[in-house]
Design a protein around this motif. Structure first.
Motif, PDB file in Angstrom:
ATOM      1  N   UNK A 164      57.783  92.120  22.330  1.00  0.00           N
ATOM      2  CA  UNK A 164      56.585  91.748  23.081  1.00  0.00           C
ATOM      3  C   UNK A 164      56.871  90.764  24.204  1.00  0.00           C
ATOM      4  N   UNK A 165      56.166  90.907  25.306  1.00  0.00           N
ATOM      5  CA  UNK A 165      56.436  90.144  26.517  1.00  0.00           C
ATOM      6  C   UNK A 165      56.332  88.646  26.364  1.00  0.00           C
ATOM      7  N   UNK A 166      55.505  88.166  25.433  1.00  0.00           N
ATOM      8  CA  UNK A 166      55.329  86.723  25.298  1.00  0.00           C
ATOM      9  C   UNK A 166      56.563  86.035  24.721  1.00  0.00           C
ATOM     10  N   UNK A 167      57.513  86.831  24.204  1.00  0.00           N
ATOM     11  CA  UNK A 167      58.743  86.263  23.639  1.00  0.00           C
ATOM     12  C   UNK A 167      59.888  86.252  24.644  1.00  0.00           C
ATOM     13  N   UNK A 168      59.748  87.001  25.712  1.00  0.00           N
ATOM     14  CA  UNK A 168      60.879  87.289  26.598  1.00  0.00           C
ATOM     15  C   UNK A 168      61.461  86.037  27.241  1.00  0.00           C
ATOM     16  N   UNK A 185      79.009  87.532  31.205  1.00  0.00           N
ATOM     17  CA  UNK A 185      77.889  88.440  31.005  1.00  0.00           C
ATOM     18  C   UNK A 185      76.644  87.960  31.702  1.00  0.00           C
ATOM     19  N   UNK A 186      75.636  88.788  31.615  1.00  0.00           N
ATOM     20  CA  UNK A 186      74.352  88.467  32.210  1.00  0.00           C
ATOM     21  C   UNK A 186      73.228  89.015  31.363  1.00  0.00           C
ATOM     22  N   UNK A 187      72.049  88.472  31.565  1.00  0.00           N
ATOM     23  CA  UNK A 187      70.860  88.883  30.818  1.00  0.00           C
ATOM     24  C   UNK A 187      69.749  89.153  31.818  1.00  0.00           C
ATOM     25  N   UNK A 188      69.349  90.420  31.921  1.00  0.00           N
ATOM     26  CA  UNK A 188      68.380  90.854  32.921  1.00  0.00           C
ATOM     27  C   UNK A 188      67.058  91.215  32.272  1.00  0.00           C
ATOM     28  N   UNK A 189      65.982  90.760  32.876  1.00  0.00           N
ATOM     29  CA  UNK A 189      64.655  91.118  32.386  1.00  0.00           C
ATOM     30  C   UNK A 189      64.290  92.516  32.871  1.00  0.00           C
ATOM     31  N   UNK A 190      63.769  93.346  31.975  1.00  0.00           N
ATOM     32  CA  UNK A 190      63.385  94.711  32.327  1.00  0.00           C
ATOM     33  C   UNK A 190      62.069  94.699  33.113  1.00  0.00           C
ATOM     34  N   UNK A 191      61.807  95.745  33.881  1.00  0.00           N
ATOM     35  CA  UNK A 191      60.550  95.827  34.638  1.00  0.00           C
ATOM     36  C   UNK A 191      59.330  95.713  33.728  1.00  0.00           C
ATOM     37  N   UNK A 192      58.267  95.125  34.254  1.00  0.00           N
ATOM     38  CA  UNK A 192      57.012  94.949  33.526  1.00  0.00           C
ATOM     39  C   UNK A 192      57.178  94.092  32.276  1.00  0.00           C
ATOM     40  N   UNK A 229      59.259  94.287  29.908  1.00  0.00           N
ATOM     41  CA  UNK A 229      59.387  95.168  28.758  1.00  0.00           C
ATOM     42  C   UNK A 229      60.474  94.759  27.786  1.00  0.00           C
ATOM     43  N   UNK A 230      61.363  93.882  28.190  1.00  0.00           N
ATOM     44  CA  UNK A 230      62.458  93.499  27.314  1.00  0.00           C
ATOM     45  C   UNK A 230      63.614  92.938  28.119  1.00  0.00           C
ATOM     46  N   UNK A 231      64.796  92.940  27.500  1.00  0.00           N
ATOM     47  CA  UNK A 231      65.984  92.367  28.130  1.00  0.00           C
ATOM     48  C   UNK A 231      67.169  93.317  27.984  1.00  0.00           C
ATOM     49  N   UNK A 232      68.022  93.313  29.002  1.00  0.00           N
ATOM     50  CA  UNK A 232      69.284  94.048  28.958  1.00  0.00           C
ATOM     51  C   UNK A 232      70.405  93.035  29.144  1.00  0.00           C
ATOM     52  N   UNK A 233      71.353  93.022  28.214  1.00  0.00           N
ATOM     53  CA  UNK A 233      72.482  92.095  28.288  1.00  0.00           C
ATOM     54  C   UNK A 233      73.766  92.904  28.425  1.00  0.00           C
ATOM     55  N   UNK A 234      74.574  92.567  29.422  1.00  0.00           N
ATOM     56  CA  UNK A 234      75.866  93.211  29.630  1.00  0.00           C
ATOM     57  C   UNK A 234      76.957  92.160  29.436  1.00  0.00           C
ATOM     58  N   UNK A 235      77.954  92.493  28.628  1.00  0.00           N
ATOM     59  CA  UNK A 235      79.021  91.551  28.310  1.00  0.00           C
ATOM     60  C   UNK A 235      80.383  92.185  28.578  1.00  0.00           C
ATOM     61  N   UNK A 236      81.321  91.394  29.058  1.00  0.00           N
ATOM     62  CA  UNK A 236      82.707  91.807  29.228  1.00  0.00           C
ATOM     63  C   UNK A 236      83.601  90.764  28.576  1.00  0.00           C
ATOM     64  N   UNK A 237      84.600  91.240  27.846  1.00  0.00           N
ATOM     65  CA  UNK A 237      85.524  90.329  27.185  1.00  0.00           C
ATOM     66  C   UNK A 237      86.860  90.995  26.953  1.00  0.00           C
ATOM     67  N   UNK A 238      87.784  90.240  26.390  1.00  0.00           N
ATOM     68  CA  UNK A 238      89.133  90.756  26.130  1.00  0.00           C
ATOM     69  C   UNK A 238      89.371  91.060  24.663  1.00  0.00           C
ATOM     70  N   UNK A 239      88.494  90.573  23.794  1.00  0.00           N
ATOM     71  CA  UNK A 239      88.678  90.765  22.354  1.00  0.00           C
ATOM     72  C   UNK A 239      87.365  91.189  21.715  1.00  0.00           C
ATOM     73  N   UNK A 240      87.470  92.140  20.780  1.00  0.00           N
ATOM     74  CA  UNK A 240      86.275  92.657  20.121  1.00  0.00           C
ATOM     75  C   UNK A 240      85.522  91.551  19.405  1.00  0.00           C
ATOM     76  N   UNK A 241      86.253  90.670  18.705  1.00  0.00           N
ATOM     77  CA  UNK A 241      85.554  89.670  17.909  1.00  0.00           C
ATOM     78  C   UNK A 241      84.759  88.699  18.776  1.00  0.00           C
TER      79      UNK A 241
END
Length: 311
Positions: free
Chosen positions: A239-243, A262-269, A271-283
């Motif tokens: 829900x938008x009030x948590x974003x 990484x970055x955290x982008x707010x979706x249109x309207x 609607x939520x968040x999209x997070x993209x991450x890049x790293x060198x190790x899975x853990x």
């Protein structure tokens, strides 16, 4: 349509980049026994025991699950579901499909027992469909382990996430370069992952595509992976009030991690968040995803997250 029908387990509109590898198999053909993995799961809150329980399940190996477990002391009603693949991964010509539905205020954490291995292929390709349906007042965390594409593998995954405007879903993906310990790094043919989300009225919330073809492009170039090896994607539909509060806490957390960008982008309207991450190790990526899950749980359910237990 029968769930044992090949078309039921095959994604619609497979991209041309993947279809380029379409070819007949000399051993077990596409659609034969053992090549179709099916999982159907319906979760509901049982008001008698005050826990989320499995109300319906059907699976066909090489996909299966065991009984629901209740592992979180701060949220005892949450069901933990582990998806198991006895074959150990996805082979050429495999077609997997999972349908997971939450209703009646269900709360669940769904993960895989281990990494998803995409085995070496000399013909055809492998696909996986993930359909998630999260109804009003429900809460779902879909947090699988990493995808490991072997040398010469071809994989297409499409995820359809339907989330009510008054529900919450966290969906994550981790893509590795391959079997690094076996000197297989970015030697797969293609990994194509498509995520689409809508609300209860089928109003579009997001479409996101990650397509990596290491043999056709320089994946270490600027704008792709740069100097990193691991890609992590997290989608938060809530829900938008948590974003606003969730986004601020996530950005603060990402900024405090040395080995991940990484970055955290707010979706249109809103609607939520999209997070993209890049790293060198899975853990590093995995631990950051766990931290993000903890942030969402705290803000949405007002409970803590003690981490994922593998069995």
């Amino acid at each position: 349509m029968s769930v044992y029908n090949l078309s039921y387990c095959t994604p619609d509109n497979i991209p041309a980049e993947v279809l380029n590898y379409d070819s007949a198999l000399e051993q077990m053909g596409v659609g034969q026994a053992g090549k179709l993995g099916i999982l159907q799961l319906k979760l509901e809150k049982d008001s008698i025991v005050n826990k989320t329980s499995i109300k319906y399940q059907h699976y066909k190996v090489p996909l299966c699950i065991k009984r629901a477990m209740y592992l979180e002391e701060t949220c005892p009603e949450m069901a933990y579901i582990y998806i198991i693949s006895p074959s150990g991964g996805i082979l050429q010509g495999d077609r997997f499909r999972m349908d997971i539905e939450l209703t009646n205020s269900a709360k669940a954490h769904v993960t895989t027992q281990s990494a998803t291995r995409i085995y070496r292929m000399n013909k055809n390709f492998g696909t996986q469909i993930i359909n998630l349906d999260v109804d009003k007042n429900c809460y779902l965390e879909y947090i699988p382990d990493q995808i490991i594409p072997y040398r010469d593998s071809r994989f297409y995954q499409v995820s359809n996430i339907k989330v009510h405007d008054e529900a919450t879903c966290i969906y994550s993906e981790i893509l590795t370069p391959g079997r690094v310990a076996s000197n297989e790094s970015f030697e797969y043919d293609i990994c194509y992952m498509r995520v689409k989300s809508v609300n209860q009225n089928n109003k579009l919330r997001l479409i996101d595509i990650a397509k990596i073809e290491p043999k056709r492009e320089n994946v270490k170039s600027f704008g792709v992976l740069n100097n990193y090896d691991i890609l992590g994607n997290i989608y938060i539909l809530t829900p938008g009030d948590k974003i606003n509060l969730i986004q601020n806490e996530i950005l603060e957390t990402i900024s405090g991690i040395k080995n991940v960008i990484g970055g955290c982008t707010r979706l249109p309207d809103n609607n939520g968040l999209l997070i993209r991450l890049l790293g060198s190790y899975v853990y590093d990526i995995r631990n950051l995803i766990y931290s993000i899950v903890g942030i969402v749980r705290k803000n949405v359910l007002n409970v803590s997250f003690s981490g994922i237990r593998k069995i």
